[in-house]
Motif scaffolding. Structure first.
Motif, PDB file in Angstrom:
ATOM      1  N   GLN A 100       0.822  -1.208   0.000  1.00 41.44           N
ATOM      2  CA  GLN A 100       0.000   0.000   0.000  1.00 41.44           C
ATOM      3  C   GLN A 100       0.856   1.258   0.000  1.00 41.44           C
ATOM      4  O   GLN A 100       0.536   2.234  -0.671  1.00 41.44           O
ATOM      5  CB  GLN A 100      -0.932  -0.013   1.212  1.00 41.44           C
ATOM      6  N   SER A 161      -7.666   2.469   5.527  1.00 40.27           N
ATOM      7  CA  SER A 161      -7.130   1.253   4.912  1.00 40.27           C
ATOM      8  C   SER A 161      -7.500   0.029   5.728  1.00 40.27           C
ATOM      9  O   SER A 161      -7.754   0.109   6.928  1.00 40.27           O
ATOM     10  CB  SER A 161      -5.599   1.334   4.784  1.00 40.27           C
ATOM     11  N   ASN A 162      -7.558  -1.105   5.030  1.00 41.91           N
ATOM     12  CA  ASN A 162      -7.581  -2.406   5.679  1.00 41.91           C
ATOM     13  C   ASN A 162      -6.636  -3.297   4.880  1.00 41.91           C
ATOM     14  O   ASN A 162      -5.787  -2.787   4.154  1.00 41.91           O
ATOM     15  CB  ASN A 162      -9.012  -2.966   5.779  1.00 41.91           C
ATOM     16  N   SER A 164      -7.007  -4.918   2.226  1.00 39.83           N
ATOM     17  CA  SER A 164      -7.165  -4.952   0.772  1.00 39.83           C
ATOM     18  C   SER A 164      -7.586  -3.632   0.143  1.00 39.83           C
ATOM     19  O   SER A 164      -7.711  -3.539  -1.073  1.00 39.83           O
ATOM     20  CB  SER A 164      -8.197  -6.024   0.391  1.00 39.83           C
ATOM     21  N   THR A 165      -7.826  -2.610   0.944  1.00 41.22           N
ATOM     22  CA  THR A 165      -8.327  -1.335   0.432  1.00 41.22           C
ATOM     23  C   THR A 165      -7.585  -0.182   1.101  1.00 41.22           C
ATOM     24  O   THR A 165      -7.246  -0.250   2.271  1.00 41.22           O
ATOM     25  CB  THR A 165      -9.839  -1.185   0.711  1.00 41.22           C
ATOM     26  N   CYS A 166      -7.353   0.872   0.320  1.00 41.53           N
ATOM     27  CA  CYS A 166      -6.705   2.060   0.871  1.00 41.53           C
ATOM     28  C   CYS A 166      -7.157   3.272   0.064  1.00 41.53           C
ATOM     29  O   CYS A 166      -7.142   3.238  -1.171  1.00 41.53           O
ATOM     30  CB  CYS A 166      -5.187   1.915   0.811  1.00 41.53           C
ATOM     31  N   PHE A 167      -7.570   4.339   0.748  1.00 39.17           N
ATOM     32  CA  PHE A 167      -7.927   5.565   0.042  1.00 39.17           C
ATOM     33  C   PHE A 167      -7.726   6.771   0.954  1.00 39.17           C
ATOM     34  O   PHE A 167      -7.757   6.669   2.181  1.00 39.17           O
ATOM     35  CB  PHE A 167      -9.375   5.528  -0.475  1.00 39.17           C
ATOM     36  N   PHE A 180      -8.559   6.835  -4.458  1.00 40.46           N
ATOM     37  CA  PHE A 180      -8.284   5.417  -4.226  1.00 40.46           C
ATOM     38  C   PHE A 180      -6.838   5.070  -4.553  1.00 40.46           C
ATOM     39  O   PHE A 180      -6.348   5.345  -5.638  1.00 40.46           O
ATOM     40  CB  PHE A 180      -9.244   4.548  -5.033  1.00 40.46           C
ATOM     41  N   GLN A 182      -5.589   1.760  -3.369  1.00 39.53           N
ATOM     42  CA  GLN A 182      -5.620   0.317  -3.586  1.00 39.53           C
ATOM     43  C   GLN A 182      -7.056  -0.160  -3.661  1.00 39.53           C
ATOM     44  O   GLN A 182      -7.920   0.356  -2.946  1.00 39.53           O
ATOM     45  CB  GLN A 182      -4.910  -0.418  -2.446  1.00 39.53           C
ATOM     46  N   SER A 183      -7.317  -1.117  -4.514  1.00 31.32           N
ATOM     47  CA  SER A 183      -8.611  -1.775  -4.660  1.00 31.32           C
ATOM     48  C   SER A 183      -9.520  -0.997  -5.598  1.00 31.32           C
ATOM     49  O   SER A 183      -9.692   0.219  -5.478  1.00 31.32           O
ATOM     50  CB  SER A 183      -9.327  -1.967  -3.314  1.00 31.32           C
ATOM     51  N   HIS A 184     -10.104  -1.703  -6.538  1.00 27.86           N
ATOM     52  CA  HIS A 184     -11.089  -1.079  -7.423  1.00 27.86           C
ATOM     53  C   HIS A 184     -12.385  -0.885  -6.648  1.00 27.86           C
ATOM     54  O   HIS A 184     -12.926  -1.842  -6.085  1.00 27.86           O
ATOM     55  CB  HIS A 184     -11.352  -1.959  -8.648  1.00 27.86           C
ATOM     56  N   PRO A 185     -12.911   0.349  -6.584  1.00 31.90           N
ATOM     57  CA  PRO A 185     -14.107   0.616  -5.778  1.00 31.90           C
ATOM     58  C   PRO A 185     -15.391   0.138  -6.461  1.00 31.90           C
ATOM     59  O   PRO A 185     -16.264   0.919  -6.812  1.00 31.90           O
ATOM     60  CB  PRO A 185     -14.079   2.143  -5.635  1.00 31.90           C
TER      61      PRO A 185
END
Length: 211
Positions: A100, A161-162, A164-167, A180, A182-185
């Protein structure tokens, strides 16, 4: 670092207070000497139409309908870039996974090149925007007594973030801009900023329940 027009707007209705020192009035938002004069003018070319055509009209009339150009995406990119840069400088990247943090660096570079006209769009580092209004009723237990004031008036930034996701999260009064990393929203519908012309108008959106 966030646009000055938002802080001027906040001062018209009261005083600026920072979360770390809630009992002390502030004169303006935080400033960091990052941009040269040319870059300041470039950012102003996106901020002015957003402030005059969308931000202030929406503050007066939630049903406003406005046709926008590429400046909308550029403005959102400039806000996401500034927020993520502040968060990186303040050590927030240390809380991210190694992947990330590397993606955060790439997002900053991509948004920068988009702002300078070297890229035509933000690519995988999508920009999304939602508007907030007051909560009139809810079946949920809301423990924060000033939630409506936060939703409609507060200025804020953070990094979420977690595994699998970061924004990045940038809040300007009733507007929230998400950059965004990381991760496609995929669960977000009706929130993505188009690269070119489009409409800012009332419409239905879908966001994850966790938000």
């Amino acid at each position: 670092m966030l646009p000055s027009f938002a802080f001027k707007w906040m001062k018209q209705a009261g005083h600026i207070r920072k979360s770390g020192l809630p009992n002390r009035r502030a004169q303006d938002g935080e400033k960091r000497e990052w941009l040269c004069w040319d870059c300041e003018q470039l950012f102003n070319s996106f901020e002015t139409p957003f402030a005059t055509k969308i931000f202030h009209p929406y503050d007066l009339d939630r049903s406003v309908r406005v046709r926008h150009g590429e400046w909308m995406a550029k403005f959102c990119a400039s806000v996401a870039w500034r927020s993520l840069s502040v968060l990186q400088e303040d050590g927030k990247f240390e809380l991210l996974t190694e992947e990330q943090a590397a993606l955060g660096e790439r997002a900053l570079e991509t948004w920068s090149r988009f702002l300078l006209g070297r890229y035509k769009h933000a690519g995988e580092f999508e920009l999304h925007i939602i508007t907030f209004g007051e909560i009139e009723s809810t079946s949920l237990s809301v423990s924060t007594p000033n939630i409506n004031r936060y939703l409609t008036r507060a200025i804020d930034m953070d990094l979420a973030s977690n595994s699998s996701t970061c924004f990045s999260y940038s809040k300007l009064g009733p507007f929230a801009i998400f950059g965004f990393v990381q991760s496609h929203p995929g669960q977000w519908r009706g929130t993505k900023i188009p690269n070119g012309a489009g409409w800012f108008q009332p419409h239905t959106i879908t966001v994850p329940k966790q938000l």
